[in-house]
Design an enzyme around this catalytic site. Structure first.
Site, mmCIF file in Angstrom:
data_model
loop_
_atom_site.group_PDB
_atom_site.id
_atom_site.type_symbol
_atom_site.label_atom_id
_atom_site.label_comp_id
_atom_site.label_asym_id
_atom_site.label_seq_id
_atom_site.Cartn_x
_atom_site.Cartn_y
_atom_site.Cartn_z
ATOM 1 N N GLU A 102 49.110 -30.298 32.813
ATOM 2 C CA GLU A 102 49.055 -29.538 34.125
ATOM 3 C C GLU A 102 49.539 -30.558 35.487
ATOM 4 O OE1 GLU A 102 45.958 -26.650 34.634
ATOM 5 O OE2 GLU A 102 46.878 -25.804 36.441
ATOM 6 N N ASN A 247 50.171 -17.207 33.624
ATOM 7 C CA ASN A 247 48.810 -17.764 33.025
ATOM 8 C C ASN A 247 47.802 -17.221 33.674
ATOM 9 O OD1 ASN A 247 47.195 -20.543 32.205
ATOM 10 N ND2 ASN A 247 46.687 -20.232 34.301
ATOM 11 N N GLU A 248 46.831 -16.991 32.896
ATOM 12 C CA GLU A 248 45.383 -16.308 33.370
ATOM 13 C C GLU A 248 45.649 -15.221 34.494
ATOM 14 O OE1 GLU A 248 42.243 -19.098 33.904
ATOM 15 O OE2 GLU A 248 42.360 -19.518 31.867
ATOM 16 N N TYR A 327 37.318 -22.285 26.608
ATOM 17 C CA TYR A 327 36.711 -23.685 26.968
ATOM 18 C C TYR A 327 35.286 -23.646 26.305
ATOM 19 C CZ TYR A 327 40.423 -24.831 29.831
ATOM 20 O OH TYR A 327 42.163 -25.227 30.314
ATOM 21 N N GLU A 382 44.833 -22.992 25.861
ATOM 22 C CA GLU A 382 43.867 -23.792 26.558
ATOM 23 C C GLU A 382 42.567 -23.750 25.860
ATOM 24 O OE1 GLU A 382 43.574 -23.454 30.815
ATOM 25 O OE2 GLU A 382 45.340 -23.017 30.909
ATOM 26 N N GLN A 431 42.920 -31.213 28.520
ATOM 27 C CA GLN A 431 44.406 -31.457 28.763
ATOM 28 C C GLN A 431 44.917 -32.800 28.156
ATOM 29 O OE1 GLN A 431 45.973 -30.478 32.654
ATOM 30 N NE2 GLN A 431 44.646 -28.572 32.730
HETATM 31 O O1 AHR Z 1 42.829 -26.626 32.538
HETATM 32 C C1 AHR Z 1 42.551 -26.110 33.578
HETATM 33 C C2 AHR Z 1 42.378 -24.822 34.041
HETATM 34 O O2 AHR Z 1 41.693 -24.005 33.217
HETATM 35 C C3 AHR Z 1 43.790 -24.217 33.968
HETATM 36 O O3 AHR Z 1 44.550 -24.446 35.191
HETATM 37 C C4 AHR Z 1 43.661 -22.857 34.117
HETATM 38 O O4 AHR Z 1 44.607 -21.913 33.448
HETATM 39 C C5 AHR Z 1 42.164 -22.753 33.356
HETATM 40 O O5 AHR Z 1 41.386 -21.815 34.068
#
Ligand code: AHR
Length: 578
Positions: A102, A247-248, A327, A382, A431
């Site tokens: 990103e 995205n999201e 995450y 992600e 990332q």
């Molecule tokens: O990876 C960081 C952020 O995490 C991304 O931009 C977003 O999609 C997620 O919330």
């Protein structure tokens, strides 16, 4: 010298007072040295001079023996595995090993792009050291330009000789030079040998803007946009393997309700076309819709809504995948540190990371209701560890270190993704460089490969291999109130019939002796590599890049069985030759 030795002796005495049953295995070893302490008390009855000489030599002796026995550690736990190579499952899609880059912090600028005039060796502005490292892990695809950044990205600002300078409000509010745009991204992919996963702007863009971007990238016919691409240096159409529709969108992508997103998504799905002649029949671009970001009702409702719509979709729109973000954070905002932690944080983070399995199962079950043939892939685009920003770094840059714990976390997640290979056919760790759980960390001309990088390297044989079920019961590793399965393992067969085994020993204190019975394969030999380090928070740094690197491991094959010793807190990959 002597005072230090005396101090060591003191610690032996203290450990010896503890009860073996209450101690972790490593400490029990120290209690085994208590007999030496007992001998030393005899020495005190001798004349003081002789006693002092004897005492010193005993202390030296004790210390050496303690040092020697602490290295091999506690008695190994025995774990039986059973693998039948004739019982195969789904293919592990190589896209599961995808990366995410990103426009965030130093992920793209400095991490990939240094510009053609940089003193850092580069090819057309893209740093050579990073390209070399990424080529070596066979990255299948890179998701770009975001993340939250994607929903504010306007592609026209990143093409041609004049680039607009814009802002990056999501990530530190810094300026965005737009010098790394479509052509630079595609060049980077060419250099590393990966495919494009492009996320288009649904939040603040329009279907027309996204449709034109795709035409610009993929049209072979001499349209005005294709000619503009040629004038900007690339006459041949680019390939776009994967398309992210937003995205999201439930959050940074526009805070949409499922219904609102669905009406947008259908329009994008219809009009954002790939015109590349080589992607019309075979290798068609896969469209990935925004999916859940957790397991709570708002996420299950989102999955329900999108999959229900998919079940009823007409010829005019389609999707091939549903994204999922997960995450390993513990609690928001991220507070676990990425370095300087101990066994408590190690075990807690691993416990959190194993929740990935339940989350995939939960959303897969919903998908199964509407798509029992599993046509729509779950794409975990992600995932990874998200810790507190390193002190002194810009908090908007999401800078963290990467330790042995992250290597173990990566292996556990890759194992989970592989076990769900029938539904999970894509994933992107967040990332790739300098951001969150990165493969690579750079600082100006310096580059270091992280423990996570080495796991991705060791797992290359699993890319596109066929899953083979493994049964085992390794018991539990416990620490405080955390109990984790002591070992985790996956197996797969590659195109040449070779069997691959990935085994993780989560226990940071005890080694494991594996005995694997192998059916469905006449095993001749085995060889492999293991990744471990002295401490759970060991890291590679620019000055010490080889603290956490894979080393050869010896494995024995005899009478249809594979024998292998796993070090504590280690990731091992072994191949079995038929
Ligand atoms: O990876 C960081 C952020 O995490 C991304 O931009 C977003 O999609 C997620 O919330």
């Amino acid at each position: 010298m002597v005072p230090e030795l005396e101090q060591e002796s003191q610690s032996i005495v203290e450990y010896s007072k503890l009860q073996p049953d209450t101690l972790p295995a490593r400490r029990v070893l120290f209690t085994q040295s208590s007999s030496f302490i007992h001998h030393s008390s005899v020495a005190f009855r001798l004349s003081s001079q002789r006693a002092s000489i004897l005492m010193r030599s005993l202390v030296v002796g004790c210390t050496l023996i303690v040092m020697a026995i602490t290295v091999p550690m506690a008695a190994a736990q025995k774990v039986d595995l059973s693998i039948d190579a004739s019982k195969t499952g789904a293919k592990i899609d190589r896209n599961v090993f995808g990366q995410f880059a990103e426009h965030l912090g130093h992920g793209v600028y400095e991490g990939i792009w240094v510009g053609p005039d940089s003193r850092i060796p580069n090819t057309r502005g893209i740093r050579n050291d990073v390209v070399g490292a990424l080529k070596a892990i066979k990255v299948p695809n890179v998701r770009w330009p975001g993340g939250c950044f994607a929903d504010e990205y306007h592609w026209r600002k990143g093409i041609g000789p004049q680039r607009s300078v814009t802002l990056n409000p999501n990530w530190g509010g810094v300026t965005e030079a737009n010098t790394f745009g479509t052509h630079e991204f595609m060049d980077f992919l060419d250099q590393i040998g990966a495919e494009a996963y492009v996320s288009v702007n649904v939040g603040s863009g329009t279907p027309q803007e996204a449709a034109e971007w795709l035409e610009y990238m993929t049209a072979a016919a001499p349209t005005t946009l294709a000619k503009e691409r040629a004038a900007n240096g690339h006459p041949a159409p680019y390939k776009v393997a994967l398309l992210g529709i937003g995205n999201e969108s439930w959050d940074c992508g526009g805070n949409m309700t499922p219904d609102y997103y669905l009406s947008q998504m259908k329009v994008y799905s219809r009009f954002v076309r790939n015109f590349n002649p080589e992607q019309q029949d075979k290798h068609q671009m896969l469209k990935i819709a925004v999916g859940p970001g957790g397991g709570e009702p708002r996420w299950t409702e989102w999955t329900e809504a999108v999959m229900k719509a998919y079940q009823q979709h007409t010829w005019s729109w389609d999707i091939n995948g549903l994204s999922m973000h997960n995450y390993t954070v513990g609690h928001w905002p991220p507070s676990y540190t990425s370095v300087g932690f101990g066994e408590t944080e190690y075990s807690q983070i691993l416990k959190f990371t194993l929740e990935m399995d339940g989350l995939i199962s939960k959303h897969s079950a919903i998908m199964d209701k509407y798509d029992p043939d599993k046509k729509v892939a779950l794409v975990v685009d992600e995932w990874g560890a998200w810790y507190a920003p390193l002190p002194g770094s810009n908090p908007g840059f999401l800078v963290q270190q990467n330790s042995l714990r992250d290597a173990i976390l990566a292996a556990l997640n890759l194992n989970i993704l592989a076990r769900h290979a029938d539904r999970v056919r894509g994933a992107n760790i967040a990332q790739m460089i300098n951001v969150l759980q990165a493969m690579i960390i750079t600082d100006k001309e310096k580059m270091v490969l992280t423990p996570t990088y080495y796991v991705f390297k060791m797992y290359i044989p699993f890319q596109g291999a066929t899953f083979v079920p493994v049964t085992f019961d390794g018991g539990w590793y416990t620490h405080g109130d955390v109990a984790l399965p002591r070992v985790d393992a996956i197996a797969a067969k590659d195109a040449n019939g070779k069997l691959w085994l990935g085994i993780t020993n989560l226990d940071p204190n005890q080694p494991v002796e594996i005995e694997a019975s192998l059916a469905g394969i006449t095993a001749k030999s085995a060889a492999g590599e293991t990744l471990t380090a002295p401490k759970v928070d060991s890291v590679n740094t620019f000055d010490t890049p080889n603290t956490v690197v894979p080393k050869p491991v010896s494995a024995r094959v005899q009478g249809g069985k594979l024998a292998l010793k796993l070090e504590p807190k280690s990731v091992t990959v072994v191949s079995v030759e038929p």
